[in-house]
Motif scaffolding. Sequence first.
Motif: not given
Length: 748
Positions: A261-265
Amino acid sequence: MSRLNPSARHLLFAGAALAALTATPALAQDATLAEAQTDTPAAPAQTADGEIVVTARRREENLIDVPISMSVISGDSLVRSGAADITALQDKTPNLTLQIARGSNSTLIAFSRGVGQQDPLWGFEPGVALYIDDVYVARPQGAVLDIFDVERVEVLRGPQGTLYGRNTIGGAVKYVTRRLGNEFKANARASYGSYNQLDLVGQVTVPIGDSFAIGGAVARYKRDGFGENLTTGAEHYDKDVIAARLSAEFAPTDNIFFRVAGDRVLDKSNPRHGTRLLPNGVDPIYAPTASIYDTRAGIGDDNRVETKGLSATGEMGLSNSLTFKTISAWREGHTDTVIDFDNTRLPTLDVPAEYDDRQFTQELQLLYEGDRIQGVVGLYYLNGRASGAFDTVVGLLNTTTLTSGTVFTKSYAAFGDVSFDLTEQFKVSAGLRYTKDDKTGTVFRRNYTGIRSPYFGNAAAVPGLIRTDYTNSRSFEKLTPRISISYQPRGDLNFYASYGKGFKSGGFDMRGDAVFTPTTVNGYDPETIDSYELGMKGAFLDRMLFVNLAGFYSKYKDQQVTIQVPALPSGIASFVDNAGKADIYGVELEMRAVPSRHFSATASFGYTNADYKEFLTFVGGGTTPVDVADDRVFQNTPEFTVNASATWSADLAGGTLSFTPAVSLRSDFNMFEIPTPALDQDGYALLDASLNWTSGDGRYRIGVAGRNLTDGRYRVGGYNFPGAFTGNSIIGYYGPPRTVTGTVEVRY
């Protein structure tokens, strides 16, 4: 202690009475829990028989079986109530404070049972840990998570030093996202509300064969400010955030599961400068604004916070009772921000700043699930770097102090936690964790003549005295045990007693001024807590009433307290005290009543009494520590918190219409350890309500949610820098005003 004003006290008692009334079942008794809790406002995800499953002890368990005081809130209930982000958890959870810090829109301040971290400067450790799918988030920047792609949030209260380790001394908040599964799913949600709020959220899961799936979620949050920067014309308290997650899951058998899983904010909201609370009595430009949401900050409106991460999780069943789990994760963040502490067009007390952090973590677990023995053993490793720089600009003196530094951390831990069923009714659980932290801190601090230093763009600034320039290393080791005894006279009733130890790692003060406090180069020590808890969790009246009750007593030692005071000619002097000793005790009560499928109610009550027994600090430039315990109080710790809500529902137009009013009350609290009447917040109450229609097949939802319907004004933070050369800078930060939001949601 509490100084609740009469009107707020009456509201508090009224809220407590409402809690008692709404928790009493009064309707039909033939509805099953699984049917009834469809519309319960705080009901988390459940199994088919209505059990609430949590992972507080690193394995799936029924909530009633877990001997830990904790709250579980589903992501859907937060969305339906119009919650903007995870700070709304404090309106549903006893003895919890979650607030947005100064400067950016996404820096988190967290306290539980009197324990936490207010100063978000790099290098300082949190007291309430944040986890995203079992991945520890070390820094508060970017930690104000929005509510999307989340299955539930688990709030664990009290030290979690055995299973979660360092810096969970006050508790932990676990943000649990949804697993993809092997069916096609899609969800789109659009919301429009007050201050031109526009939220767009989309999620999709695409299975590829029977064992592989990919999924993604993206969210766009945009809102005008609650106020205005009267100097620049920019929005103040606005929101401009885009967030995304992408994941892939592979489950070839029932015993094997892998997830990447990858995330960016990215948060480009304007900086929060706060508002002046007092004039300086001389110049009208230092007068407070008419609206508490306005500012006259002249430093500018540039603000950018970016956080991103990548994780890989694997679970492999080695036998029917033994499972191996690995969690690898990398995260990093960068913040560019400005804070105008004087709130005027002049650079009286301005702070441009930047933060950088990165971390790599690796955890290995071996879980055992037998007929009478259950447990987990594991190893943990963290390699992190936190760094940054800021100018303290004192315009009336034409001086600037540049502060910069870096902390490198390597943390190693080995842990185990085992539960043993002595009989069908008696269970014993015990655990132990060994943690070793190696830290290297570098701090540089220098005076300049001029407005800003060369680091922040003023090449003409004249360098002056180097106030701090050192690199030092320290190691910290700690054993943190946990033990509990449970008695379950029946399957849905649990009485327990527990003891646990927690610690927050020591470190180095990134603001430390070696001229004022030469001992700053030695760093500060860890803080520890020993907590004892008695509790009961149970289901009553044919599982229509659920009650969780806990009483706790904690011995808090060597608390790390950051103190900042005006000091000529450098502007602000900072030092960290290991304050001494404190006793904290209190009660937490949560109730959920589900008497029928058309009515449900929740209520919670929290009480915390936190009292310093010893508080050693240096006073007036002295060299001998003085005990000032009688003059110090705990910050961000209201004595009372009360929350209550009820949901009425009815069948309408082929679907279900539900109405949920909610009230939350907090008694007065202090912003800092030194009481400051101009900053400290009196008790207040917030009234929310939501109305939702959901189609019979669950595919469509239309809703409207109102928050802070009475349009109350309440401070969530502040700073106090009195004095002529700082412009008598006493400023406050405020929670949102009344907002109303309409939502349309479609699921496939």
